[in-house]
Design a protein around this motif. Sequence first.
Motif, PDB file in Angstrom:
ATOM      1  N   GLN A  49       0.834  -1.205   0.000  1.00 29.07           N
ATOM      2  CA  GLN A  49       0.000   0.000   0.000  1.00 29.07           C
ATOM      3  C   GLN A  49       0.866   1.251   0.000  1.00 29.07           C
ATOM      4  O   GLN A  49       0.612   2.206  -0.742  1.00 29.07           O
ATOM      5  CB  GLN A  49      -0.936  -0.016   1.216  1.00 29.07           C
ATOM      6  CG  GLN A  49      -1.958   1.106   1.245  1.00 29.07           C
ATOM      7  CD  GLN A  49      -2.972   0.986   0.122  1.00 29.07           C
ATOM      8  OE1 GLN A  49      -3.290  -0.124  -0.319  1.00 29.07           O
ATOM      9  NE2 GLN A  49      -3.461   2.103  -0.375  1.00 29.07           N
ATOM     10  N   MET A  50       1.921   1.226   0.858  1.00 24.34           N
ATOM     11  CA  MET A  50       2.819   2.375   0.917  1.00 24.34           C
ATOM     12  C   MET A  50       3.532   2.591  -0.407  1.00 24.34           C
ATOM     13  O   MET A  50       3.700   3.732  -0.866  1.00 24.34           O
ATOM     14  CB  MET A  50       3.855   2.178   2.034  1.00 24.34           C
ATOM     15  CG  MET A  50       3.299   2.396   3.431  1.00 24.34           C
ATOM     16  SD  MET A  50       4.504   2.052   4.704  1.00 24.34           S
ATOM     17  CE  MET A  50       5.689   3.339   4.418  1.00 24.34           C
ATOM     18  N   GLU A  57       1.071   4.092  -2.686  1.00 21.07           N
ATOM     19  CA  GLU A  57       0.867   5.502  -2.336  1.00 21.07           C
ATOM     20  C   GLU A  57       2.081   6.334  -2.736  1.00 21.07           C
ATOM     21  O   GLU A  57       1.951   7.450  -3.271  1.00 21.07           O
ATOM     22  CB  GLU A  57       0.604   5.633  -0.829  1.00 21.07           C
ATOM     23  CG  GLU A  57      -0.770   5.106  -0.412  1.00 21.07           C
ATOM     24  CD  GLU A  57      -0.964   5.143   1.100  1.00 21.07           C
ATOM     25  OE1 GLU A  57      -0.022   5.584   1.804  1.00 21.07           O
ATOM     26  OE2 GLU A  57      -2.037   4.735   1.563  1.00 21.07           O
ATOM     27  N   LYS A  58       3.286   5.796  -2.481  1.00 23.42           N
ATOM     28  CA  LYS A  58       4.501   6.525  -2.863  1.00 23.42           C
ATOM     29  C   LYS A  58       4.580   6.698  -4.373  1.00 23.42           C
ATOM     30  O   LYS A  58       4.956   7.768  -4.877  1.00 23.42           O
ATOM     31  CB  LYS A  58       5.741   5.789  -2.352  1.00 23.42           C
ATOM     32  CG  LYS A  58       5.982   5.980  -0.880  1.00 23.42           C
ATOM     33  CD  LYS A  58       7.238   5.258  -0.443  1.00 23.42           C
ATOM     34  CE  LYS A  58       7.461   5.442   1.047  1.00 23.42           C
ATOM     35  NZ  LYS A  58       8.644   4.717   1.527  1.00 23.42           N
ATOM     36  N   ALA A  94       2.059   6.750  -6.387  1.00 25.32           N
ATOM     37  CA  ALA A  94       1.060   7.762  -6.763  1.00 25.32           C
ATOM     38  C   ALA A  94       1.573   9.160  -6.427  1.00 25.32           C
ATOM     39  O   ALA A  94       1.447  10.109  -7.221  1.00 25.32           O
ATOM     40  CB  ALA A  94      -0.252   7.481  -6.034  1.00 25.32           C
ATOM     41  N   THR A  95       2.181   9.292  -5.209  1.00 24.33           N
ATOM     42  CA  THR A  95       2.727  10.600  -4.804  1.00 24.33           C
ATOM     43  C   THR A  95       3.843  11.032  -5.741  1.00 24.33           C
ATOM     44  O   THR A  95       3.917  12.206  -6.152  1.00 24.33           O
ATOM     45  CB  THR A  95       3.258  10.520  -3.361  1.00 24.33           C
ATOM     46  OG1 THR A  95       2.216  10.048  -2.517  1.00 24.33           O
ATOM     47  CG2 THR A  95       3.732  11.859  -2.872  1.00 24.33           C
TER      48      THR A  95
END
Length: 200
Positions: free
Chosen positions: A130-131, A134-135, A137-138
């Motif tokens: 997930q991280m 998210e990373k 995506a970020t």
Amino acid sequence: MPPKKKGKGKAKKGKKKKSGEGNELEEKYRRSTLDVTVLKEHLVLRRDVARQAQACSQELQTRLSTLEHKLGAEREDRRDINADLTRQYKTMQTEMGVKVHQLEIEVSKLQQQLTLCQEALQRERESGEQMVLEKDATITELQGKIDNMETDYEKILHDTLDSLLSRLAEKRLHWQDESTELQLEHKERLLDFGLNPLDI
């Protein structure tokens, strides 16, 4: 008278019988004595044999008693050994049962810990994934912003440079005009002093 003769004849015969009977008696006595002697010798031999048999019997009885005593002692030892081995076996069986029980408890605890660790690892993996998502995506978002900022900065830089160039061009014309005016003033002043500006 003949009867007397007969009597005499009987008497003679009787004497002969008595002497014959005496010999027979003596013979019987001798035989009896011999038989008694033989029987006594037999009795002596039998007594010796009986004594030897009794001695052997006593010896055998003693040996039998010793062997029975040894056998009893060995049976007692065997009983003691069997009892000791049984006790040791039961003790070992009890200890083994306790160890098996402890190991089963430890295995159960370790299995629970392993299950918890696997669940925690799965959560960490999912959290890590997930991280990462998210990373990513970020990073994608920031990369888009950086690209937009670069475009904006390029545009600002170009606009600023264009503006600076136009201002520089204006200032250049302004300074050229001023420079020309100053040069003319200086020429006039030099001429007023009588100097040729070309010589200087």
